[in-house]
Design a protein around this motif. Structure first.
Motif, PDB file in Angstrom:
ATOM      1  N   GLY A 196       0.767  -1.194   0.002  1.00  0.00           N
ATOM      2  CA  GLY A 196      -0.106   0.135  -0.062  1.00  0.00           C
ATOM      3  C   GLY A 196       0.728   1.353   0.138  1.00  0.00           C
ATOM      4  O   GLY A 196       0.499   2.469  -0.059  1.00  0.00           O
ATOM      5  N   ALA A 197       2.171   1.196   0.109  1.00  0.00           N
ATOM      6  CA  ALA A 197       3.062   2.338  -0.017  1.00  0.00           C
ATOM      7  C   ALA A 197       2.936   3.289  -1.211  1.00  0.00           C
ATOM      8  O   ALA A 197       2.844   4.509  -0.713  1.00  0.00           O
ATOM      9  N   ASP A 253       0.043   2.477   5.063  1.00  0.00           N
ATOM     10  CA  ASP A 253       1.014   1.616   5.900  1.00  0.00           C
ATOM     11  C   ASP A 253       0.569   0.185   6.082  1.00  0.00           C
ATOM     12  O   ASP A 253       0.291  -0.136   7.108  1.00  0.00           O
ATOM     13  N   ALA A 254       0.443  -0.340   5.006  1.00  0.00           N
ATOM     14  CA  ALA A 254      -0.223  -1.943   5.207  1.00  0.00           C
ATOM     15  C   ALA A 254       0.325  -2.423   3.870  1.00  0.00           C
ATOM     16  O   ALA A 254       0.276  -1.877   2.683  1.00  0.00           O
ATOM     17  N   SER A 255       0.124  -3.899   3.813  1.00  0.00           N
ATOM     18  CA  SER A 255       0.388  -4.563   2.632  1.00  0.00           C
ATOM     19  C   SER A 255      -0.714  -5.644   2.571  1.00  0.00           C
ATOM     20  O   SER A 255      -1.058  -6.262   3.648  1.00  0.00           O
ATOM     21  N   THR A 256      -1.044  -6.116   1.186  1.00  0.00           N
ATOM     22  CA  THR A 256      -2.099  -7.318   1.220  1.00  0.00           C
ATOM     23  C   THR A 256      -1.390  -8.389   0.652  1.00  0.00           C
ATOM     24  O   THR A 256      -0.704  -8.025  -0.559  1.00  0.00           O
ATOM     25  N   THR A 292      -4.569  -8.830   4.819  1.00  0.00           N
ATOM     26  CA  THR A 292      -3.937  -7.378   4.990  1.00  0.00           C
ATOM     27  C   THR A 292      -3.469  -7.407   6.124  1.00  0.00           C
ATOM     28  O   THR A 292      -4.056  -7.475   7.022  1.00  0.00           O
ATOM     29  N   ILE A 293      -2.180  -6.692   6.118  1.00  0.00           N
ATOM     30  CA  ILE A 293      -1.488  -6.646   7.619  1.00  0.00           C
ATOM     31  C   ILE A 293      -0.705  -5.180   7.602  1.00  0.00           C
ATOM     32  O   ILE A 293      -0.282  -4.715   6.636  1.00  0.00           O
ATOM     33  N   PRO A 294      -1.169  -4.726   8.841  1.00  0.00           N
ATOM     34  CA  PRO A 294      -0.551  -3.340   9.043  1.00  0.00           C
ATOM     35  C   PRO A 294       1.115  -3.456   8.906  1.00  0.00           C
ATOM     36  O   PRO A 294       1.535  -4.301   9.351  1.00  0.00           O
TER      37      PRO A 294
END
Length: 201
Positions: free
Chosen positions: A147-148, A153-156, A169-171
């Motif tokens: 998500g950058a 500030d998270a990624s899936t 989805t993780i912070p």
């Protein structure tokens, strides 16, 4: 006074003395019990209150629906039954109604922390093509969408080697454990299948 009357009086005095001695012997025990029971009750109430105060109460996690055509599939049901109560420091959370099908969420005790969210039964993720980089974690192949670029500030992470696509989805500050724990659940619940990436355009 006759000797028999004197004897009776003496016997009565002896009985009275024994009764008083018995009362004196039992009296401390009765007091101790009377004190111990309320004290134990108060301690129990305090322990329960402390336990409640240390168990944070979280509001249900509100999640909107997304396109998930296979969310109600048997494979998603198997996975949702297999996911653990905890993913690292994140604990299973209740979902706000109406809860989407095929979804689980976990929350952290940290204030204002974003939840970890798992969605099952999604379409093939955009960007997952034959050139996409993958990571293998606990025997599961994942495709990451960060998500950058969007200031998030998270990624899936998408599971891409099972019969259904699964997104986690993780912070950004959650560390690797949630992904590792989720990988173990996926590996246990869903059989591995060949990759089906999109062709290069």
């Amino acid at each position: 006074m006759s000797s028999s009357e004197t004897g009776n009086d003496a016997g009565t005095d002896d009985d009275t003395a024994r009764t008083e001695d018995t009362r004196e012997q039992r009296h401390p025990a009765v007091i101790a019990t009377a004190i111990a029971l309320p004290v134990a009750l108060v301690v129990g109430v305090l322990v329960a209150a402390i336990a409640v105060s240390r168990s944070p109460v979280h509001d249900p996690v509100a999640l909107g629906p997304v396109d998930a055509p296979d969310a109600a599939s048997a494979q998603c049901t198997s996975l949702l039954d297999a996911v653990p109560e905890n993913l690292g420091d994140y604990a299973a959370a209740e979902l706000a109604d109406p809860a989407p099908v095929g979804v689980r969420a976990w929350v952290s005790d940290e204030e204002n922390a974003e939840p970890v969210v798992l969605r099952c039964g999604l379409p093939r993720p955009i960007g997952f093509d034959v050139a996409a980089p993958l990571q293998v974690i606990n025997g599961v192949q994942w495709f990451e969408v960060s998500g950058a670029d969007d200031g998030i500030d998270a990624s899936t992470w998408f599971v891409v080697d099972r019969g259904v696509y699964v997104a986690l989805t993780i912070p950004g500050n959650s560390g690797p454990t949630p992904l590792q724990d989720a990988s173990s659940a996926v590996s246990d619940a869903l059989p591995q299948q060949p990759l089906d990436p999109a062709p290069l355009q």
